[in-house]
Enzyme design. Structure first.
Site: not given
Ligand code: NDP
Length: 252
Positions: A160, A164
């Site tokens: 990861y 990133k």
């Molecule tokens: P969630 O798991 O709540 O959301 C992730 C989203 O990405 C979901 O909507 C999921 O869809 C979608 N997704 C995953 N794989 C794919 C794919 N191949 N194609 C399309 N959509 C996809 O996670 P977060 O809200 O926490 O994360 C959102 C972003 O923020 C990510 O990039 C994460 O790395 C980043 N981030 C998060 C942090 C945290 O602490 N939460 C910290 C720093 C960065 P579905 O629900 O349909 O599977």
């Protein structure tokens, strides 16, 4: 009925991974600011449909598009669907991501490849399609979702953190390439956000919160002001920059 300041009035936005977590909060914030919002997701359809209803309840138009960001055909189709429905895409938030912490000794080549594919291939495909749609219009905002782990790394997050770090470099390079076309590319680099979908235990989250200068984890709503700002006209002099809503954990 919009509850924001209408900073995105008349704009159209496409948010990948928009159905849950941070993406969902950003979608609602954009609708509150007057934007029509399309979300792309892959698995959790009920969340996508409830979000569409919530956006429409705010008086804005919404689209829910099943789109795996690692699929070239599906990414192309998602952008085409938004352009066909609304005439173009003004704002793209490349938010889709996965977190699968595991010791490197237990990580398969497939695990590593999936992490790179969702984050690196996904950002490439989404960024390329955004550019293809925005360059002819001479304007647009692309916002990537990075992570402070791309700077500092974390044990059990080697894949990861590596992915990133790549997204951060991609953001800066794309910003330089698209700036002459009037397209602003910037990123948001959250700290640990309590979305309810993350893989961490309550004990780990409590310990992490206690270690932060602000003494609490972030919420998805703590992230949205950075996304609204970077999508707005107020960000007109921001190019290749990352904003860091992280409770003070790192200060790059
Ligand atoms: P969630 O798991 O709540 O959301 C992730 C989203 O990405 C979901 O909507 C999921 O869809 C979608 N997704 C995953 N794989 C794919 C794919 N191949 N194609 C399309 N959509 C996809 O996670 P977060 O809200 O926490 O994360 C959102 C972003 O923020 C990510 O990039 C994460 O790395 C980043 N981030 C998060 C942090 C945290 O602490 N939460 C910290 C720093 C960065 P579905 O629900 O349909 O599977």
């Amino acid at each position: 009925m919009s509850t924001g300041l209408n900073r995105l009035r008349g704009r159209t936005a496409l948010i990948t991974g928009g159905n849950t977590g941070i993406g969902r909060a950003v979608a609602l914030a954009y609708a509150d600011e007057g934007a029509d919002v399309a979300i792309a997701w892959i698995d959790r359809e009920p969340e996508a449909l409830s979000l569409v209803a919530a956006i429409e309840a705010r008086g804005r138009r919404a689209l829910a598009l099943r789109c795996d960001v690692t699929s070239e055909a599906q990414v192309v189709a998602a952008f085409a669907a938004v352009a066909s429905a609304w005439g173009g895409v003004d704002i793209v938030v490349s938010n889709a991501g996965i977190q699968r912490p595991q010791p490197i000794t237990e990580m398969s080549v497939e695990d590593w490849g999936r992490m790179m594919s969702v984050h690196l291939r996904g950002n490439f495909l989404v960024g390329r399609e955004a550019a293809r749609h925005m360059i002819p219009r001479g304007r647009g905002h692309i916002i990537t979702v990075c992570s402070q782990l791309g700077y500092i790394g974390r044990e059990n997050y080697t894949a990861y953190s590596t992915a990133k770090g790549g997204v951060i470099a991609f953001t800066r390079a794309l910003a330089k390439e698209l700036a002459p076309h009037g397209i602003l590319v910037n990123g948001v680099s959250p700290g640990l956000v309590d979305t309810g979908f993350d893989p961490l235990s309550e004990e780990v989250k409590a310990a992490h919160a206690a270690s932060l200068p602000l003494k609490r984890l972030g919420t998805p709503e703590d992230m949205t002001p950075a996304f609204v700002f970077l999508a707005s006209d107020e960000a007109r002099y921001y190019c290749g920059q990352l904003l860091h809503p992280n409770g003070g954990e790192i200060m790059p």
